[in-house]
Write an enzyme that holds these catalytic residues in place. Sequence first.
Site, PDB file in Angstrom:
ATOM      1  CG  ASN A  28      13.511  -6.386 -31.944  1.00  0.00           C
ATOM      2  OD1 ASN A  28      13.909  -5.315 -31.523  1.00  0.00           O
ATOM      3  ND2 ASN A  28      12.614  -6.460 -32.897  1.00  0.00           N
ATOM      4  CG  ASP A  29      10.857  -6.938 -27.760  1.00  0.00           C
ATOM      5  OD1 ASP A  29      10.817  -5.997 -28.569  1.00  0.00           O
ATOM      6  OD2 ASP A  29       9.995  -7.823 -27.692  1.00  0.00           O
TER       7      ASP A  29
END
Lengths: 500, 105
Positions: free
Chosen positions: A427-428
């Site tokens: 994600n990040d």
Amino acid sequence: MHELTVSPWASLAYLVAGVCFILALRGLSSPASSQRGNRFGIIGMTIAVVTTLVTHVPVRMNGCPLGIGRCAILDRPVVDWLTVIEILAAIGLGAAIGLVTARRIAMTAMPQLVAAFHSLVGLAAVLVGVAAYLNPQAFGISDLVVPMIGQPFAVIHPVSRIELGLGVAIGAITFSGSVIAFLKLNGNMGGKPIMLPGRHVINLALLAGILGLIAYFVTEQAPWVFWTIAILSFVIGFLLIVPIGGADMPVVVSMLNSYSGWAAAAMGFTLHNSAMIITGALVGSSGAILSYIMCRAMNRSFISVIAGGFGAVADTSGGGTAIDRPWKRGSAEDAAFLMSQAEQVIIVPGYGMAVAQAQHVLREMGDKLKAEGVRVKYAIHPVAGRMPGHMNVLLAEANVPYDDVFELEDINSEFAQTDVAFVIGANDVTNPAAKTDKTSPIYGMPVLDVEKAKTVLFIKRSMGGVGYAGVDNDLFYRDNTMMLLADAKKMVEDIVKALD
Amino acid sequence: MDFIAILSIFVLACFVGYFVVWAVTPALHTPLMAVTNAISSVIIVGALIAAAAAGIGAGSGVAKALGLVAVVLASVNIFGGFAVTARMLAMYKKKERPVAPASSK
């Protein structure tokens, strides 16, 4: 002077062991030479252990009625076979536990295992330090004082006291820190950072206390000084790791790796043993470099990671405002169709893939796509997962050839010429906000340019959650992004079915 | 060996470590941690000395017992560390054929 005499042959053997350990790490420069490197490590360890066993054959005194050290003829040393058997049994017991663990452990549990192993090194260092304190004559670090009246006693050399104090302190920090890291990685303890009020002040005070006591230990060889150093070090190791969140674990695991090396080096100084010093320096710098690489990959300073608390905002903010923007949802069939039509697909795995154990079915998907003539590559961000290289090991376990797997800087320019970027459990590390939004907590972190691909397929359990950094990912709402909302493994299985 | 000689070994080994570790390919960082873990258990040398020592004073019996426990801990690490590293490294394979048979296990 009661210096322990070490034969030059033994010193030479320890040096050879140290060189073997250097070659062991050297072998890891490529997968092709890595197995040979590991064998060098085994050879080096065998040399070190055998040399120690041969030069320190357990002996017991025949007994002297006048007390030890006072009569030369009666008090003859003989080999103490009972102790030899005890030592061999101890090695055998450790070997059995170690080998069974190594064989049974799941590859996804590797971060926990490494943390657990670090804690053992730390504890062993503490035990050796305590043993050296209690019986300094055996380690050759003291002068024997034989008073006219009373028992003879050992006075530890001042330099050895510093080394001993440092060794025990670092060992204790490694032990308690690794136990906390293990509990967090193993899920026995929440991954969220636990914040104590005034923890920076407490930690600094503890650190100052430990260093002060080590200095005092040089002048005063009292038990309370020694034990207080050990206890304070256990406490600070615990306090240091407790406030660090799950996403920062790659740094923590590397840092503890480094500490375990410094602990071994400090003990090597105590014992004047070159194998231990070389190994300690190697392991210490290895862990330090890995910590540095991980910090750089998150664009965070080492100090800010150690200070802890990253990810604490994840529950309080960010989540609420996330869902009111339009986004597209796709099905497994859509994903299968898009990828089978593609020329090149880049797969971006993250910690979510490890949690879902999706690596095997992912490789199966890759094989199916390759059979249809699609080029399949894997892109790995340095901090994907919970320890350095975590994703590479899982892909290797699933039989993904390592020349299909690329590091961030090697593949980032290819996304622009790629038809589909397939993000699974990351994600990040894909968030474009890191490049554009100066207010974002992850601004400046190097990220994979997945949004430049023609289509982004993003597997996520639900739209509610955010990444560990606690920031919403702009990628979800882009026109070229299709969200695949399901468990990662289930979704990939469905895609594989749809590809048939 | 005097302190300066030991310190020299240490400082030089730190530099060797620096260059050797930067040369490690990032794909092998997990095996690197596993193998460094195994070799840092060379602390077993100290444990063996403690366990083998016949000492003087009340503490020496305790020191021997602690040494034996440390031998067990370090052995777990040595055998476990090298074995798990070998297991990981055996999984890293080169591309075999352009198209792998699509058989699932």
